[in-house]
Design an enzyme around this catalytic site. Structure first.
Site, PDB file in Angstrom:
ATOM      1  N   VAL A  41       0.702  -1.345   0.093  1.00  0.00           N
ATOM      2  CA  VAL A  41      -0.135   0.384  -0.304  1.00  0.00           C
ATOM      3  C   VAL A  41       0.574   1.352  -0.359  1.00  0.00           C
ATOM      4  O   VAL A  41       0.794   2.401  -1.132  1.00  0.00           O
ATOM      5  CB  VAL A  41      -0.893   0.257   1.323  1.00  0.00           C
ATOM      6  CG1 VAL A  41      -1.974   1.623   1.486  1.00  0.00           C
ATOM      7  CG2 VAL A  41      -1.600  -1.420   1.665  1.00  0.00           C
ATOM      8  N   ASP A  43       4.283   1.548  -1.018  1.00  0.00           N
ATOM      9  CA  ASP A  43       4.693   1.705  -2.540  1.00  0.00           C
ATOM     10  C   ASP A  43       3.539   2.646  -3.206  1.00  0.00           C
ATOM     11  O   ASP A  43       4.269   3.601  -4.281  1.00  0.00           O
ATOM     12  CB  ASP A  43       5.484   0.271  -3.111  1.00  0.00           C
ATOM     13  CG  ASP A  43       5.920  -0.239  -2.188  1.00  0.00           C
ATOM     14  OD1 ASP A  43       6.612  -1.173  -2.281  1.00  0.00           O
ATOM     15  OD2 ASP A  43       7.022   0.619  -0.738  1.00  0.00           O
ATOM     16  N   LEU A  89      31.758  14.587  26.031  1.00  0.00           N
ATOM     17  CA  LEU A  89      32.016  14.147  27.413  1.00  0.00           C
ATOM     18  C   LEU A  89      33.174  13.535  27.785  1.00  0.00           C
ATOM     19  O   LEU A  89      34.132  13.259  27.200  1.00  0.00           O
ATOM     20  CB  LEU A  89      30.789  12.958  27.187  1.00  0.00           C
ATOM     21  CG  LEU A  89      29.389  13.328  27.394  1.00  0.00           C
ATOM     22  CD1 LEU A  89      28.747  11.562  27.004  1.00  0.00           C
ATOM     23  CD2 LEU A  89      28.494  13.663  28.028  1.00  0.00           C
ATOM     24  N   GLU A 121      21.017   7.798  30.467  1.00  0.00           N
ATOM     25  CA  GLU A 121      20.875   6.905  28.552  1.00  0.00           C
ATOM     26  C   GLU A 121      22.503   6.232  28.298  1.00  0.00           C
ATOM     27  O   GLU A 121      23.277   6.207  28.330  1.00  0.00           O
ATOM     28  CB  GLU A 121      21.057   8.392  28.611  1.00  0.00           C
ATOM     29  CG  GLU A 121      19.962   9.574  28.353  1.00  0.00           C
ATOM     30  CD  GLU A 121      20.244  11.343  28.073  1.00  0.00           C
ATOM     31  OE1 GLU A 121      19.882  12.057  28.677  1.00  0.00           O
ATOM     32  OE2 GLU A 121      20.414  10.703  27.051  1.00  0.00           O
ATOM     33  N   LYS A 123      24.693   4.751  25.733  1.00  0.00           N
ATOM     34  CA  LYS A 123      25.384   5.270  25.097  1.00  0.00           C
ATOM     35  C   LYS A 123      25.449   4.975  24.077  1.00  0.00           C
ATOM     36  O   LYS A 123      26.052   3.443  24.056  1.00  0.00           O
ATOM     37  CB  LYS A 123      27.190   6.131  25.747  1.00  0.00           C
ATOM     38  CG  LYS A 123      27.456   6.709  24.342  1.00  0.00           C
ATOM     39  CD  LYS A 123      29.064   6.750  25.414  1.00  0.00           C
ATOM     40  CE  LYS A 123      30.018   8.554  24.706  1.00  0.00           C
ATOM     41  NZ  LYS A 123      30.398   6.881  23.730  1.00  0.00           N
ATOM     42  N   LYS A 321      32.537   4.065  30.936  1.00  0.00           N
ATOM     43  CA  LYS A 321      32.400   2.963  29.941  1.00  0.00           C
ATOM     44  C   LYS A 321      32.046   2.385  29.885  1.00  0.00           C
ATOM     45  O   LYS A 321      32.391   1.912  31.163  1.00  0.00           O
ATOM     46  CB  LYS A 321      33.614   3.746  29.704  1.00  0.00           C
ATOM     47  CG  LYS A 321      33.356   5.268  28.142  1.00  0.00           C
ATOM     48  CD  LYS A 321      33.082   5.389  27.399  1.00  0.00           C
ATOM     49  CE  LYS A 321      33.646   4.865  26.334  1.00  0.00           C
ATOM     50  NZ  LYS A 321      33.560   5.392  25.207  1.00  0.00           N
TER      51      LYS A 321
END
Ligand SMILES: CC(C)(CNC(=O)c1ccc(Oc2ccccc2)cc1)c1ccc2c(N)nc(N)nc2n1
EC number: 6.5.1.2
Length: 338
Positions: A41, A43, A89, A121, A123, A321
């Site tokens: 649909v 497309d 950061l 959050e 990373k 990290k």
């Protein structure tokens, strides 16, 4: 003269209706990951819009889905100055370094409220990019570069389906800066390397290099076929758009039509931050994209503004990290000149 076919206003209305239908379907699929329309649909409607635009070029708008993939390869990239610098950061590699960051900002902030909390959050291991919107329309996209200046790659970023060409608000600000990470999913990374191996081409060393290299392709059609994705993580705009707390700024980005990494979490204390970090050290390998840490930010906008930035970093954020993974699949130190 009498119009034989539908009137031009009817055609313009149909084009606008098609644009809206296609944008909503694309947003649901690429940003919400909840398809609402069959591909066939989509497309058919897309081809109908393309035909209308070809017959009536004046109907073409910059946010039309047909305007995502340019046919003209760039001859090079212009160097542009970011409206707002893209800061990096500071890194922390263990809980002790996290705590020392916490002590440092607390010494600098005059009156820290007892409930000053954090937002964590994930990373994403991709390439940082900057998007500039004017009156709701995407007018420019750039690589991070050195943080002050980057390369103008708007045509390439327009091909990323999760980057809105128009902000989803009927009161767009005069200007808006959005930053985030362009990345390749692990599935797509493996597919691309399987293709490259089949054609005897050099393999991408990792998804981050693959994303960064793709963004610097001169031909947007190549960028489009790589199927990059994007998570937004920062928004700056004129005054009333700029004093949101961290969690609210991520919700605002989502409401404007951006993909935001869904596993963000507010953590009242550093103990919860450390818990989030270790929880995700286990879970992150089940994610469809690579992460290399957790970004810990102060929730309070007032504290962020009070603490501000050093030459390079925000004082109110840090990247915690994960240890680099064991020996990668390919020889990492052998760089293949392509
Ligand atoms: C914190 C910031 C550096 C973004 N920058 C901002 O949020 C930000 C906030 C106010 C600003 O205010 C200014 C306005 C005008 C001039 C100077 C600063 C500027 C940038 C950053 C950098 C890398 C990130 C990453 N890899 N992943 C996630 N998840 N988040 C990240 N966040």
């Amino acid at each position: 003269a009498s119009q034989t076919g539908p009137t031009t206003t009817a055609i313009a209305q149909r084009a606008s209706e098609l644009r809206q239908l296609l944008q909503q379907a694309s947003y649901a699929y690429y940003v919400l990951d909840q398809p609402v329309m069959e591909d066939a649909v989509y497309d058919r409607l897309y081809r109908e819009l393309q035909d209308l635009e070809q017959q009536h070029p004046s109907l073409i708008t910059p946010d039309s889905p047909t305007q995502r993939v340019g046919e003209q390869p760039a001859t090079g990239f212009e160097s542009v100055q970011h409206r707002i610098p893209l800061y990096s950061l500071e890194n922390a590699f263990d809980a002790e370094e996290l705590r020392s960051w916490d002590q440092r900002w607390r010494k600098l902030a005059p009156d820290v409220p007892a409930d000053a909390g954090y937002v964590c959050e994930l990373k994403i291991d991709g390439a940082a990019i900057a998007l500039s919107y004017e009156n709701g329309l995407l007018v420019r996209g750039a690589t991070r570069g050195d943080g002050t200046r980057g390369e103008e790659i708007t045509a390439n970023l327009r091909t990323i389906k999760s980057i809105p060409l128009r902000l989803q608000t009927d009161q767009p600000p005069e200007w808006l800066e959005v930053r985030g990470e362009a990345f390749l999913s692990l599935t797509r990374f493996k597919q691309l390397n399987t293709e490259r191996e089949k054609h005897g081409e050099a393999l991408f060393a990792n998804p981050r290099n693959a994303a960064a290299g793709t963004l610097r392709q001169l031909d947007p059609r190549i960028v489009a076929e790589r199927q990059l994705d994007f998570f937004a993580y920062s928004i700056q705009g004129p005054n009333d758009w700029a004093n949101l707390d961290q969690a609210a700024s991520l919700d605002c980005l989502q409401s404007l039509g951006f993909r935001v990494e869904p596993h963000r979490q507010t953590c009242p204390t550093l103990a919860e931050v450390e818990q989030y970090f270790s929880d995700w050290d286990a879970r992150r390998r089940d994610l469809p994209y690579l992460t290399d840490g957790v970004v810990v930010k102060l929730q309070s906008r007032r504290l962020q503004d009070e603490l501000g930035f050093t030459q390079k970093f925000p004082r109110w954020a840090i990247a915690l990290k994960y240890p680099a993974d064991e020996a990668p699949t390919q020889l990492q130190h052998v760089t293949v000149q392509v």
